[in-house]
Design a protein around this motif. Structure first.
Motif, mmCIF file in Angstrom:
data_model
loop_
_atom_site.group_PDB
_atom_site.id
_atom_site.type_symbol
_atom_site.label_atom_id
_atom_site.label_comp_id
_atom_site.label_asym_id
_atom_site.label_seq_id
_atom_site.Cartn_x
_atom_site.Cartn_y
_atom_site.Cartn_z
ATOM 1 N N GLU A 27 -36.219 46.972 17.276
ATOM 2 C CA GLU A 27 -36.065 46.986 15.818
ATOM 3 C C GLU A 27 -37.389 46.697 15.106
ATOM 4 O O GLU A 27 -37.586 47.113 13.965
ATOM 5 N N PHE A 28 -38.245 45.924 15.769
ATOM 6 C CA PHE A 28 -39.534 45.588 15.143
ATOM 7 C C PHE A 28 -40.690 46.160 15.967
ATOM 8 O O PHE A 28 -41.660 45.472 16.266
ATOM 9 N N TYR A 55 -46.084 45.609 7.714
ATOM 10 C CA TYR A 55 -45.741 45.032 9.016
ATOM 11 C C TYR A 55 -46.972 44.627 9.825
ATOM 12 O O TYR A 55 -46.862 43.901 10.805
ATOM 13 N N ASP A 57 -39.878 43.153 3.264
ATOM 14 C CA ASP A 57 -39.955 43.983 2.049
ATOM 15 C C ASP A 57 -40.272 43.143 0.815
ATOM 16 O O ASP A 57 -41.170 43.448 0.043
ATOM 17 N N LYS A 112 -31.475 43.095 9.590
ATOM 18 C CA LYS A 112 -31.641 43.620 8.225
ATOM 19 C C LYS A 112 -32.236 42.553 7.297
ATOM 20 O O LYS A 112 -33.080 42.840 6.436
ATOM 21 N N HIS A 130 -35.941 42.378 7.905
ATOM 22 C CA HIS A 130 -36.617 43.504 7.239
ATOM 23 C C HIS A 130 -36.695 43.261 5.733
ATOM 24 O O HIS A 130 -37.726 43.522 5.099
ATOM 25 N N SER A 131 -35.623 42.737 5.149
ATOM 26 C CA SER A 131 -35.628 42.549 3.699
ATOM 27 C C SER A 131 -36.586 41.430 3.280
ATOM 28 O O SER A 131 -37.149 41.457 2.189
#
Lengths: 361, 361
Positions: free
Chosen positions: A92-93, A70, A63, A56, A59-60
């Motif tokens: 996940e990626f 991506y 972001d 997470k 991802h953040s």
């Protein structure tokens, strides 16, 4: 700047690809990245066991620092977790075409090399007596820095001998590292955080649990150069002072050498409670911090001696910028080498691997 | 014959003086004597903290084996307690004109020398794979045995390099010794006896508390020769698996590298109880026995390497004839030296100092 603060970094490393480097160790997962068009390196750490939170976090970062895009993201992974969690990470990626993996030792060396040669005010020496002293960057194309020893203290310890920027050997290691200190201390004290345990070490007096040379000799043991205050046995006072010590001499009054320390074979939580009241958490924390740090210092010195190396760099998240830890490591190197070898520390000590992975392009 | 059983001893050492040799260490006080007109050596141990009981033991030896006569008694003392308790001993044995004191290291070396050269079936090698193998006495006036390393493991560890029967140097030591193992284990498990803790090591599985290479990598770390089953971090699973692990990300979702492992700063006995239920005493005992023994083995190897010595003798009361301990020490020497150095053990491992003191006349 805190020990793991941002770093201003030469612009040749800035590019349009958004590179996130991760180093997933046994206990901690580290991240290094540089926001697009900036010359700043950013550093984060999270516990490996919270791997979903770590995902997470990544991802953040995308972001916040790459507008959630991506397609220009590159993830470079090192540490054991790059292998253990590879399937999880690729799932996940999945929007990123490839997660590159690089050998951990190679990354450590690359990262250390850049810290030594390119980041000002990164490397320093420390002793309680002289305080912290920054080490200036060596002149360009200097070969003076080689060979050196890197002692990387994470959950366990790896010791590497480095002969040239990319020539190195893992000469040894030890299972007595950060995981041992925090594991044993949390078992004994019930502490749930590093900070609690480190706070305790500041208040503690190890002489309440350690057996000193003076406790055995009543004084110095001058003939072999041991002072009354030297630690002869870490935690050596604990078993000695346990409650209800029982010996069972036989009828002649002479107890057998193997059985004389036998006693009842049951224990209870009340026993443990009593013992934990007798021995205080701060004293226990200080004693074990000394024991583990001294031991790593001694093994590092011996490896440096075996390989005829003068300079020893200590890295890894164990150190956490903690002064007593650094003083103990420095003291051990100085004591054993009689001042002929030097301990160095790094402000971003926990990020050697992640830094090396970040720069591997 | 048990590990500390009587020894038949060449008669040149028997005389009309009744010699009692004592070696008072940090944790254990040892006695060696030979009843008048016998060729038998007798060995006893008692805890140093029970010094009054020890004094009583010496009086009872004089009563039982010398008809309560004091005029032909000679007490030769070594170990730190020979100094610390000197006033007590001279007062308690005022009928004896003098209590002689001899340096501890000198006694260790003298004792070991006699065990190696004059007591048959005393020295042996051990590994779980090959079992115990007696080492035959070397031929008389053999010089093959020198130099060697003696690693004496009592409360703490002393490492001596021996070049000739009375030429030696204390080259190093460690505070992580027997006192550390028993002290930490008694703190954690509440055990009151060595035997309880040693019994537990037999049942335990260290993989429940240690972080193995496989726990970090998911597999072997083949590139540097580490197997999945190797211990990466002793007790490395403990802190990781503590209850109610709390991290506190800041509002951006990005936690700071130094604070992310912060949590509540209070602990309770309930916490410790819960943790102690999660981690079992046998597993904890096995892990720490491995950790301390491996560490001593590694330091002993490094000292032997620095000083270019092949043979390493392990003595001291830490060993207690315990097979797992000896196997771990042997394994460490063999592993680190790649089979070029050899570990030796002794049946009377705890009596080197007392034996040396006994023979010093």
């Amino acid at each position: 700047m805190s020990g793991a603060g941002d770093i201003h970094f030469p612009c040749q490393y800035v590019e349009r690809t958004f590179t996130i480097a991760i180093d997933i160790g046994g206990t901690l997962a580290k991240v290094v990245f540089s926001p697009i068009d900036s010359q700043i390196l950013k550093f984060y750490t999270i516990e490996t066991e919270r791997i979903q939170k770590f995902v997470k976090l990544l991802h953040s970062i995308i972001d916040e620092y790459n507008d959630g895009l991506y397609d220009n993201v590159r993830i470079v992974a090192t540490g054991g977790g790059a292998y253990k969690f590879y399937d999880l990470l690729t799932k996940e990626f999945s929007k990123i075409k490839d997660i590159e993996r690089i050998d951990e030792m190679q990354c450590l060396i690359k990262g250390l090399d850049v810290f030594i040669h390119e980041i000002p005010d990164e490397v320093f020496t420390y002793s309680d007596q002289d305080g912290a002293k920054d080490v200036r960057l060596p002149p360009e194309d200097s070969t003076q820095t080689y060979p050196y020893i890197l002692v990387n203290i994470g959950s366990g310890v790896s010791i590497l001998k480095v002969d040239a920027p990319s020539t190195f050997t893992r000469v040894g290691g030890s299972s007595l590292g950060g995981g041992t200190l925090w594991g044993l201390l949390s078992l004994i004290t019930g502490a749930q955080t590093y900070d609690q345990m480190l706070d305790w070490t500041r208040e503690g007096d190890n002489a309440n649990v350690d057996m000193l040379v003076g406790d055995i000799y009543g004084n110095d043991y001058g003939k072999i150069g041991l002072k009354s205050s030297n630690i002869a046995s870490s935690f050596g006072k604990v078993f000695q002072n346990r409650r209800n010590s029982v010996s069972r001499p036989n009828s002649s009054g002479l107890s057998d050498s193997r059985n004389n320390v036998a006693g009842p074979h049951t224990t209870s939580h009340a026993d443990i409670d009593n013992r934990n009241k007798r021995f205080k958490n701060p004293d226990i924390c200080k004693s074990l911090l000394y024991a583990i740090s001294n031991n790593i210092g001694q093994i590092a010195y011996l490896q440096a001696k075996v390989h005829n190396v003068q300079n020893i760099y200590f890295g890894g998240s164990y150190i956490r910028g903690h002064l007593t830890t650094m003083n103990t490591l420095s003291y051990a190197i100085n004591f054993w080498s009689q001042g002929t070898k030097q301990a160095f520390f790094l402000k971003h000590e926990g990020y050697l691997g992640a830094m090396g992975a970040f720069l591997d392009h």
